[in-house]
Design an enzyme around this catalytic site. Structure first.
Site, PDB file in Angstrom:
ATOM      1  N   ASP A   1     -18.048  -4.545 -32.107  1.00  0.00           N
ATOM      2  CA  ASP A   1     -17.062  -4.831 -31.171  1.00  0.00           C
ATOM      3  C   ASP A   1     -15.930  -5.729 -31.789  1.00  0.00           C
ATOM      4  O   ASP A   1     -16.353  -7.004 -32.206  1.00  0.00           O
ATOM      5  CB  ASP A   1     -17.781  -5.583 -29.796  1.00  0.00           C
ATOM      6  CG  ASP A   1     -16.796  -5.745 -28.613  1.00  0.00           C
ATOM      7  OD1 ASP A   1     -16.345  -7.023 -28.469  1.00  0.00           O
ATOM      8  OD2 ASP A   1     -16.077  -4.808 -28.031  1.00  0.00           O
TER       9      ASP A   1
ATOM     10  N   THR B   1     -10.332  -3.386 -27.940  1.00  0.00           N
ATOM     11  CA  THR B   1     -10.202  -4.520 -28.637  1.00  0.00           C
ATOM     12  C   THR B   1      -9.911  -4.185 -30.048  1.00  0.00           C
ATOM     13  O   THR B   1      -9.258  -4.988 -30.714  1.00  0.00           O
ATOM     14  CB  THR B   1     -11.294  -5.407 -28.407  1.00  0.00           C
ATOM     15  OG1 THR B   1     -12.444  -4.703 -28.615  1.00  0.00           O
ATOM     16  CG2 THR B   1     -11.237  -6.047 -26.958  1.00  0.00           C
ATOM     17  N   THR B   2     -10.523  -3.270 -30.481  1.00  0.00           N
ATOM     18  CA  THR B   2     -10.384  -2.678 -32.208  1.00  0.00           C
ATOM     19  C   THR B   2      -8.877  -2.320 -32.420  1.00  0.00           C
ATOM     20  O   THR B   2      -8.316  -2.698 -33.204  1.00  0.00           O
ATOM     21  CB  THR B   2     -11.628  -2.072 -32.366  1.00  0.00           C
ATOM     22  OG1 THR B   2     -12.871  -2.668 -32.371  1.00  0.00           O
ATOM     23  CG2 THR B   2     -11.483  -1.898 -34.057  1.00  0.00           C
TER      24      THR B   2
ATOM     25  N   ASP C   1     -18.188  -3.210 -21.652  1.00  0.00           N
ATOM     26  CA  ASP C   1     -17.115  -2.396 -21.848  1.00  0.00           C
ATOM     27  C   ASP C   1     -16.920  -1.139 -20.918  1.00  0.00           C
ATOM     28  O   ASP C   1     -16.024  -0.919 -20.448  1.00  0.00           O
ATOM     29  CB  ASP C   1     -16.932  -2.128 -23.286  1.00  0.00           C
ATOM     30  CG  ASP C   1     -16.767  -3.174 -24.243  1.00  0.00           C
ATOM     31  OD1 ASP C   1     -16.302  -4.309 -23.540  1.00  0.00           O
ATOM     32  OD2 ASP C   1     -16.760  -3.193 -25.665  1.00  0.00           O
TER      33      ASP C   1
END
Length: 561
Positions: free
Chosen positions: A60, A93-94, A402
């Site tokens: 993550d 988020t990545t 998530d």
């Protein structure tokens, strides 16, 4: 010749102009490269050692960058992007870090050719507006009441996560939890998963005793239709199992009131001492009588319960649980329909919760847990997770958060965009076409956004060992003919139609990712001066000034004498 005037402290590190811009680009690119391999279903895991000695095993983006310590201000700004993305939409988020790093890197050649940063930023802003229009055009609506469609959406979001092997079970957990906490009031929909959906984790080595039915094979993890607390009754003789209990929630102590500061009482007679004890007993009995008057079966309080109060409540066959956390009390209130009372004088019949079907206390391992289950239309829930080790459970919890965020986003904005890099490639093709209609220098930074967006499908191909040049060419050809639903199969590295493959992502996540990445790139491009407050002396000598060679020689001579 006039002597130079020194305005700033000379013991600071300062970078200006082109050097500062190149430094920012390098820092942003370095942070993006750290988590580039964490994108897609074939992503790699990062093992991090936190300052307390614990091990974090995750792919993550936000969890990784949260543990990374950086010094460069631009790198810190990039890490903040991931946290912002996680708070806003909970996913992507990545992607946001990879895109922001690529946008800044693509702007560097224009900075080296002396294109003003404001011109580049203006082009980036135009590209963002056009990109959002493209996402709106290629998105499709989803029926949030259709469970099969919602499960497919959540499944595609956790397909890149560590827990994808248990995706069917985890998707059901996430969707059930979100549907449980959805609340509509005055035409407004509220989905507060952070406050009302709590995750409780159990390792496999714990013996479940009488509670094994919750954790039989195939039913290892589930969503409770109520609340679970790590609490036991205050008195061993109180009831541990009650069907359809009447519940009172308090935010006040059931103890004798003590002075707020040092209080002194002078007692001249033994009868006065007995009277003091009698007053204390009367006061506590009055408190308990107020509670008993509404005929509850169960009392939760955030404060303490004295031994005397336990005695009176036990005589009235009332079970009491003390020192409940504020957050847990709020969840119980929402689940059973009770109101939290701050003063016992204000306790009324309407404040009693009656929507709970079963109260029970069970021993799990060496600890006692309180279960408030079978609630009628609960608006709060507890998710029970069971796994082989603490590290795996922590990673599953991050992935589950998530998944719940993805389901929550769709409840607010029921539009889906194709995944697997299809949306990014569709935007890239459209922006490339639009750049030909622009005049002047702006068209080149505008086109660089189109080229940068190809980093997502390219990374997906590279992470599963495919030929990025060949596959990207095939994907461009598909999108050039208007097939905007074609993307990358993250498992094989080949192109595939997302309508058939079933990988879709929430519209809100895609829009937020682009907005955050481009705004961050614009922010870094506006910087032309970096002044670091760290003293050069401290950075050179590890906290102190090294002695001059002559001094060291002198000390050596003295030592020999």
């Amino acid at each position: 010749m006039q002597a130079p005037v020194i305005v700033m402290n000379t013991n600071i590190d300062r970078e200006t102009g082109r050097k500062a811009q190149v430094s920012n680009v390098t820092a942003a690119k370095t942070v993006a490269d750290i988590i580039r391999t964490c994108l897609g279903p074939r992503s790699m895991l990062k093992m991090l050692l936190d300052p307390m000695g614990g091990v974090v095993l995750t792919n993550d983006g936000n969890a990784i960058l949260r543990e990374v310590e950086v010094v460069h201000p631009a790198a810190k700004s990039m890490i903040e992007l991931s946290r912002t993305q996680d708070e806003e939409v909970g996913d992507g988020t990545t992607s946001v870090i990879i895109l922001a790093g690529e946008f800044v890197a693509q702007a560097l050649p224009y900075l080296e050719r002396n294109v003003h940063p404001i011109v580049i930023i203006s082009a980036f802003k135009k590209a963002l507006e056009d990109a959002i229009k493209v996402i709106d055009d290629i998105s499709k609506p989803i029926n949030v009441e259709d469970e099969a469609e919602m499960l497919n959406l959540v499944k595609s979001s956790i397909g890149t996560k560590f827990m994808n092997r248990w995706s069917d079970l985890m998707c059901k957990l996430a969707l059930t939890a979100v549907k449980t906490v959805v609340k509509e009031e005055d035409g407004k929909r509220e989905v507060d998963i952070k406050r009302y959906a709590r995750v409780e984790k159990f390792s496999l080595f714990r013996r479940m005793n009488n509670f094994a039915f919750f954790f039989e094979s195939g039913n290892n993890s589930r969503v409770l239709d109520g609340v679970m607390l790590n609490k036991d009754v205050t008195h061993s003789s109180m009831r541990r199992k009650i069907e359809k209990p009447r519940i009172v929630l308090l935010d006040c102590p059931l103890e004798y009131k003590k002075g707020e500061s040092q209080t002194a009482a002078e007692i001249m007679d033994e009868n006065h001492w007995n009277r003091l004890l009698q007053i204390e007993e009367e006061q506590i009995k009055e408190m308990c009588d107020r509670i008993i008057s509404v005929k509850p079966d169960l009392v939760f309080t955030e404060k303490g319960v004295s031994d005397l109060a336990q005695h009176y409540l036990l005589k009235a066959n009332i079970t009491a649980i003390r020192r409940v956390r504020k957050t847990d009390n709020n969840r119980i209130s929402r689940a059973v329909g009770a109101s939290i009372v701050n003063r016992l004088e204000d306790l009324k019949e309407e404040d009693v919760g009656t929507k709970c079907g079963l109260f029970s206390i069970e021993k799990i391992g060496d600890e006692y847990f309180t279960f408030i289950t079978k609630c009628e239309n609960p608006k709060a829930c507890t998710i029970l997770l069971r796994g082989p080790s603490k590290d795996i459970l922590n990673e599953i919890e991050r992935n589950l958060q998530d998944a719940m965020c993805v389901a929550r986003n769709v409840f607010f904005n029921s539009l889906l965009a194709p995944g697997g890099g299809a949306t990014e490639m569709a935007i890239s093709v459209k922006l490339s076409e639009n750049s030909k209609t622009l005049e002047g220098i702006e068209q080149w930074p505008y086109k660089s956004i189109a080229e940068s967006l190809e980093v997502i499908p390219r990374t997906l191909i590279q992470n599963c060992g495919g030929n990025s040049i060949k596959v990207l060419t095939q994907l461009r050809a598909k999108h050039a003919t208007g097939n905007h639903s074609w993307g990358i199969d993250g498992l094989t590295g080949n192109i595939v139609d997302m309508n058939e493959y079933g990988v879709w992502e929430p519209h809100a996540v895609k829009v937020q990712t682009l907005k955050t990445a481009i705004e961050a790139a614009c922010l870094l491009l506006r910087v032309d001066d970096i002044v670091s407050g760290v003293s050069k002396k401290k950075s050179d000598g590890g906290g102190g000034v090294q002695p001059a060679p002559q001094e060291m020689e002198g000390e050596g001579e003295l030592g020999e004498r």
